[in-house]
Design a protein around this motif. Sequence first.
Motif, short mmCIF file in Angstrom:
data_model
loop_
_atom_site.label_atom_id
_atom_site.label_comp_id
_atom_site.label_asym_id
_atom_site.label_seq_id
_atom_site.Cartn_x
_atom_site.Cartn_y
_atom_site.Cartn_z
N LYS A 1 32.84 43.29 42.47
CA LYS A 1 33.60 44.56 42.07
C LYS A 1 33.73 45.57 43.26
CE LYS A 1 34.37 43.59 37.46
NZ LYS A 1 35.61 43.61 37.06
N PRO A 2 32.69 46.00 43.83
CA PRO A 2 32.93 47.12 44.84
C PRO A 2 33.65 46.73 46.11
CG PRO A 2 30.46 46.61 44.21
CD PRO A 2 31.25 45.70 43.40
N VAL A 3 33.21 45.36 46.38
CA VAL A 3 33.85 44.95 47.56
C VAL A 3 35.62 44.82 47.32
CG1 VAL A 3 34.10 42.79 49.11
CG2 VAL A 3 31.89 43.47 48.44
N LEU B 1 41.58 49.50 50.91
CA LEU B 1 42.20 49.34 52.45
C LEU B 1 43.56 48.56 52.40
CD1 LEU B 1 41.83 48.73 55.46
CD2 LEU B 1 40.60 46.60 54.71
N GLY B 2 43.93 47.70 51.61
CA GLY B 2 45.22 47.07 51.32
C GLY B 2 46.14 48.14 51.06
N ASP C 1 43.40 40.55 48.99
CA ASP C 1 42.56 39.88 47.93
C ASP C 1 42.09 38.42 48.29
OD1 ASP C 1 42.61 42.05 46.35
OD2 ASP C 1 43.89 41.34 44.94
N ARG C 2 43.13 37.64 48.86
CA ARG C 2 42.56 36.32 49.12
C ARG C 2 41.69 36.16 50.26
NH1 ARG C 2 43.35 31.40 46.59
NH2 ARG C 2 43.11 29.61 48.07
N GLY D 1 40.52 32.46 38.03
CA GLY D 1 41.04 33.85 38.77
C GLY D 1 41.98 34.57 38.10
N GLY D 2 42.38 35.49 38.79
CA GLY D 2 43.30 36.54 38.17
C GLY D 2 42.95 37.99 38.26
N ARG D 3 43.69 38.87 38.02
CA ARG D 3 43.19 40.20 38.28
C ARG D 3 42.79 40.85 36.99
NH1 ARG D 3 47.16 41.01 42.29
NH2 ARG D 3 46.20 41.14 44.06
N ASP D 4 43.04 40.66 36.03
CA ASP D 4 42.61 41.35 34.92
C ASP D 4 42.16 40.36 33.58
OD1 ASP D 4 42.36 44.00 35.82
OD2 ASP D 4 44.55 44.19 35.50
#
Length: 100
Positions: free
Chosen positions: A14-16, A23-24, A77-78, A97-100
């Motif tokens: 999560k912090p990464v 950054l993105g 992300d990838r 996976g997936g964002r939420d």
Amino acid sequence: MAKTKKKKLPLAYKPVGSALGWLGGTLAGLAFQKTWKLIRDEDDAPDALDPDRGWGEILLAAAIQGAIFAAVRSAVDRTGAKAIARSTGTWPIPGRGGRD
């Protein structure tokens, strides 16, 4: 032991992931500014509330900005997920996976 590692990795990521997101977003903003400058030779894209700009110009800028942000975010992300997987042997997000 491996199960414990797999459960903790998403929390550790999560912090990464947040840092990569920041950054993105920064990179995407810079890319959009350069792209808009190339397209319209203007330093600033039109604001949706600017009464002197037309619908076409505002929607074009929004579409380009959205496409750039989505592409950069996906690439960042990838790249981050693959780096974590290479270094730990475990994909950072459980399941598909997936964002939420």
